[in-house]
Design an enzyme around this catalytic site. Structure first.
Site, PDB file in Angstrom:
ATOM      1  N   ASP A  28       1.278  -1.412  -0.145  1.00  0.00           N
ATOM      2  CA  ASP A  28       0.032  -0.520   0.371  1.00  0.00           C
ATOM      3  C   ASP A  28       0.880   1.526   0.067  1.00  0.00           C
ATOM      4  O   ASP A  28       1.793   1.515   0.437  1.00  0.00           O
ATOM      5  CB  ASP A  28      -1.141   0.263   1.546  1.00  0.00           C
ATOM      6  CG  ASP A  28      -1.743   0.985   1.131  1.00  0.00           C
ATOM      7  OD1 ASP A  28      -3.206   0.652   0.781  1.00  0.00           O
ATOM      8  OD2 ASP A  28      -1.781   2.448   0.599  1.00  0.00           O
ATOM      9  N   HIS A 100     -10.491  -5.546  -3.158  1.00  0.00           N
ATOM     10  CA  HIS A 100      -8.766  -5.112  -2.385  1.00  0.00           C
ATOM     11  C   HIS A 100      -9.198  -5.711  -1.244  1.00  0.00           C
ATOM     12  O   HIS A 100     -10.026  -5.615  -0.610  1.00  0.00           O
ATOM     13  CB  HIS A 100      -8.635  -3.971  -3.099  1.00  0.00           C
ATOM     14  CG  HIS A 100      -8.652  -3.555  -2.314  1.00  0.00           C
ATOM     15  ND1 HIS A 100     -10.113  -2.361  -3.147  1.00  0.00           N
ATOM     16  CD2 HIS A 100      -8.180  -2.805  -0.952  1.00  0.00           C
ATOM     17  CE1 HIS A 100     -10.236  -1.331  -2.041  1.00  0.00           C
ATOM     18  NE2 HIS A 100      -9.317  -1.189  -1.211  1.00  0.00           N
TER      19      HIS A 100
END
Ligand code: AMP
Length: 114
Positions: A28, A100
């Site tokens: 991320d 996700h």
């Protein structure tokens, strides 16, 4: 096209840790824990609430793969541990409309979540 489709298509860069026929996983860009991986199916499902029966094996694959990635990162033990999160919709905190799974690890995580 969402940002995740662009990452899958290699149109924008990402620090990829896993890829197979069905999914991709990468760090991320704004990590909320020392380990913060996003696991994204290549099939565009906007959010978990829009998955259906034909996605059953894909969803199972994502969870099994999350466990394997946790193992590879050395956090698949009861001593260390990890958390999987799926945000769905406005109150769920979803910001990218492409399903996700967040994999968070390497710090104690609070419960209940904020
Ligand atoms: P969510 O809020 O559950 O929809 O999660 C979306 C996540 O995507 C957030 O944690 C963002 O930090 C992350 N994100 C957005 N753009 C990128 C990018 N280009 N590369 C990696 N992660 C991203």
């Amino acid at each position: 096209m969402t940002i995740f489709e662009k990452i899958i298509a290699r149109e924008i860069p990402a620090e990829i840790v896993h890829e197979d026929e069905f999914c991709i996983a990468f760090h991320d860009v704004s990590p909320q824990a020392p380990i913060h991986i996003l696991l994204v199916p290549k099939k565009v499902i906007p959010r978990i609430g829009e998955a259906d029966g034909e996605d059953q094996s894909l969803l199972g694959h994502l969870l099994i793969t999350a466990g394997k990635i946790a193992e590879e990162l050395g956090v698949n033990s009861t001593d260390s541990g990890f958390r999987l999160v799926i945000n769905n919709g406005k109150n769920g905190g979803e910001s990218v409309p492409h399903l996700h799974i967040h994999l968070l690890a390497n710090r104690p995580l609070q419960w209940p979540p904020g």
